[in-house]
Design an enzyme around this catalytic site. Structure first.
Site, PDB file in Angstrom:
ATOM      1  N   GLN A  50       0.722  -1.334   0.141  1.00 58.64           N
ATOM      2  CA  GLN A  50       0.081  -0.050   0.100  1.00 58.64           C
ATOM      3  C   GLN A  50       0.907   1.125   0.024  1.00 58.64           C
ATOM      4  O   GLN A  50       0.655   2.296  -0.722  1.00 58.64           O
ATOM      5  CB  GLN A  50      -0.945   0.251   1.238  1.00 58.64           C
ATOM      6  CG  GLN A  50      -1.747   1.370   1.673  1.00 58.64           C
ATOM      7  CD  GLN A  50      -2.636   1.516   0.503  1.00 58.64           C
ATOM      8  OE1 GLN A  50      -3.301   0.617  -0.094  1.00 58.64           O
ATOM      9  NE2 GLN A  50      -3.083   3.014   0.054  1.00 58.64           N
ATOM     10  N   GLU A  51       1.925   1.135   0.651  1.00 57.49           N
ATOM     11  CA  GLU A  51       3.051   2.340   0.944  1.00 57.49           C
ATOM     12  C   GLU A  51       3.591   2.643  -0.547  1.00 57.49           C
ATOM     13  O   GLU A  51       3.620   3.866  -0.938  1.00 57.49           O
ATOM     14  CB  GLU A  51       3.808   2.261   1.947  1.00 57.49           C
ATOM     15  CG  GLU A  51       3.111   2.255   3.388  1.00 57.49           C
ATOM     16  CD  GLU A  51       2.796   3.528   3.744  1.00 57.49           C
ATOM     17  OE1 GLU A  51       3.064   4.551   3.229  1.00 57.49           O
ATOM     18  OE2 GLU A  51       1.790   3.617   4.882  1.00 57.49           O
ATOM     19  N   SER A  52       4.346   1.631  -0.986  1.00 58.79           N
ATOM     20  CA  SER A  52       5.185   1.998  -2.105  1.00 58.79           C
ATOM     21  C   SER A  52       4.984   0.950  -3.403  1.00 58.79           C
ATOM     22  O   SER A  52       5.947   0.882  -4.191  1.00 58.79           O
ATOM     23  CB  SER A  52       6.805   1.885  -1.459  1.00 58.79           C
ATOM     24  OG  SER A  52       6.801   0.541  -1.172  1.00 58.79           O
TER      25      SER A  52
ATOM     26  N   TYR B 132      -7.111   3.522   3.037  1.00 61.27           N
ATOM     27  CA  TYR B 132      -5.905   2.963   3.318  1.00 61.27           C
ATOM     28  C   TYR B 132      -5.854   1.565   4.060  1.00 61.27           C
ATOM     29  O   TYR B 132      -5.249   0.858   3.638  1.00 61.27           O
ATOM     30  CB  TYR B 132      -5.012   4.203   4.121  1.00 61.27           C
ATOM     31  CG  TYR B 132      -3.825   3.565   4.859  1.00 61.27           C
ATOM     32  CD1 TYR B 132      -2.455   3.914   3.824  1.00 61.27           C
ATOM     33  CD2 TYR B 132      -3.420   2.915   5.978  1.00 61.27           C
ATOM     34  CE1 TYR B 132      -1.298   3.403   4.115  1.00 61.27           C
ATOM     35  CE2 TYR B 132      -2.364   2.677   6.134  1.00 61.27           C
ATOM     36  CZ  TYR B 132      -1.077   2.895   5.450  1.00 61.27           C
ATOM     37  OH  TYR B 132       0.024   2.396   5.841  1.00 61.27           O
TER      38      TYR B 132
END
Ligand code: GLU
Length: 473
Positions: free
Chosen positions: A303-305, A430
């Site tokens: 999800q972050e990168s 998120y």
């Protein structure tokens, strides 16, 4: 006759001479005092502290002057101009448009942003395409706003039927709320504000642009002699424009309408096969060090990168776990672009948050709530939990808190919270994304990059049972 006139001139001169020099005043107190609005386009709290376009820009100026920045917030545009008039602040940085009436009362800076006022309507309702078609449909604007001033002028010059309501709040989201609930059919809002808020009001659309682009400026207090401070500010704005800082800040704060990229399951599954194998051993190892389920750590990293250890965002977060600089420092991460360091920093941060949640909160809600705090900050999560409770929900259940997080974007609600505005909807997306990736990771058979171990009894167990065991790792 001559003497009184002379006296008057002398008095005027004396009072002008007696006025403090605004720049000297700022330097002597070592602090720049700025008034703003608590809104997503101006100034609000994030998990690492205050943020917002105006806050960032005013912060740069304070840094250049070598003084502290004190941001104050007002609850209405009216209050901003009253405080400015009384000399309680040095200047106002609040997404304010340059207008004729304001210009006559307050010194102002060079423009640092151009925006377009837009008439907004609700889809499914009548959409006027120009002022002529608006007729006598009611329009919502903020009291004392540039838009109220424009409407007054337009009524005088060819649109006598125009009708509007001036709402006393400070935030244009109040206007969107009115149109969304159908109270008022139209509202006028600045283009940058609408873009940022639109995801929260998907039924609202731009009916037409009102007039031409306008300038956004800082207004200074007329209570002090502001000539030198103004020179300084204008030179600063020119520099920020020329060295690209203004463009960068614009992109960072207004460039997106929703910070979370929604990658479809299809892309995720493809990435799971092509990218994950390279990072999986490290993710497993870090997860083991922090006694976490590695699938969860992998889902957060995705999800972050998208599992890119060199990922960089315009907001200055970077690495596999997209850590901000303050978080990285707090977690002892030296190099955010080092995948192991980044994963460890993220895992440690998540564990810290989980520890700080009340002990009674059970899994899996504990994990989902911790993830929300990981995204939005502990203070804002607490605010959402308080709102949940106030509305009769259970603040220990993700399902209930999730419903109330978006309220942190609505003025009627966030004004009564401790930490104010926050991108609550983004935090929900998120967490939900991560849950989605997490479940795919758990239930898919991920081929190991290592050579297969010799067969054990376990290998004969049904797929589902094997996966359950994997999950426990
Ligand atoms: N730019 C507006 C003003 O200066 C405030 C924001 C808005 O009403 O959309 O009054």
């Amino acid at each position: 006759m001559r003497l009184p006139v002379l006296l008057l001139v002398l008095c005027a001169c004396l009072s002008a001479c007696a006025r403090k020099d605004a720049l000297d005043d700022v330097m002597a107190r070592g602090k720049l005092v700025v008034i703003s609005r608590n809104s997503p386009t101006t100034y609000y709290m994030e998990k690492d502290g205050p943020t917002g376009f105006e806050y960032a820009l005013a912060g740069q100026l304070a840094e250049e002057l070598g003084v502290e920045l004190e941001m104050r917030t007002a609850f209405s545009l009216t209050e901003i101009f009253e405080k400015l008039q009384r000399g309680e602040v040095d200047f106002a940085a609040a997404g304010l448009t340059l207008t004729g009436q304001r210009e006559a009362r307050f010194p102002h800076s060079a423009p640092y942003y151009e925006l377009m006022p837009q008439v907004v309507y609700k889809t499914g309702q009548f959409r006027p395409r120009n002022l002529g078609q608006v007729g006598d449909m009611e329009i919502a604007v903020l009291a004392d706003s540039s838009h109220a001033e424009s409407l007054r002028a337009l009524r005088e010059t060819g649109f006598p039927a125009l009708r509007w309501q001036e709402l006393p709040g400070a935030d244009s989201m109040d206007l969107l709320e009115q149109v969304d609930t159908g109270e008022i059919p139209l509202a006028i809002i600045d283009s940058n504000e609408f873009r940022v808020q639109q995801s929260l009001y998907p039924r609202l659309k731009v009916a037409f642009d009102l007039g031409s682009e306008q300038d956004m400026v800082w207004y200074l207090s007329p209570a002090a002699d502001s000539a030198r401070l103004l020179d300084h500010i204008d030179a600063f704005i020119t520099r920020m424009r020329e060295n690209g800082t203004l463009d960068r800040l614009r992109e960072e704060h207004f460039g997106h309408s929703d910070g979370v990229s929604r990658v479809g399951s299809h892309t995720f599954t493809r990435n799971m096969r092509s990218k994950l194998p390279e990072h999986e051993p490290l993710i497993r190892q870090v997860a083991r060090e922090y006694q976490m389920d590695w699938h969860l750590l992998a889902a957060v990293a995705y999800q972050e990168s998208h599992w890119n250890p060199r990922a960089v965002s315009p907001t200055g977060v970077r690495g596999m776990m997209m850590l901000t600089l303050p978080t990285a420092k707090e977690m002892g991460v030296q190099n955010r672009l080092h995948p192991g360091d980044s994963l460890r920093g993220g895992a440690r941060y998540l564990k810290n948050i989980k520890r700080r949640l009340p002990a009674r909160i059970q899994e899996p809600d504990r994990t989902w709530l911790a993830l929300a705090a990981y995204n939005i900050g502990m203070g804002h999560l607490e605010d959402a939990r308080v709102l949940t409770q106030r509305h009769g929900g259970d603040a220990d259940l993700w399902q209930d808190v999730m419903e109330h997080l978006p309220l942190l974007q609505k003025p009627g609600h966030y004004r009564n919270t401790r930490y104010g505005f926050a991108r609550g909807q983004e935090a929900v997306t998120y967490v939900q994304n991560i849950r989605h990736y997490y479940s795919i990771l758990q239930w898919q058979d991920i081929p190991d990059s290592k050579p297969p171990p010799p067969l054990k009894v376990d290998d004969y167990l049904p797929q589902r049972v094997r996966n359950l065991q994997l999950r426990a790792l």
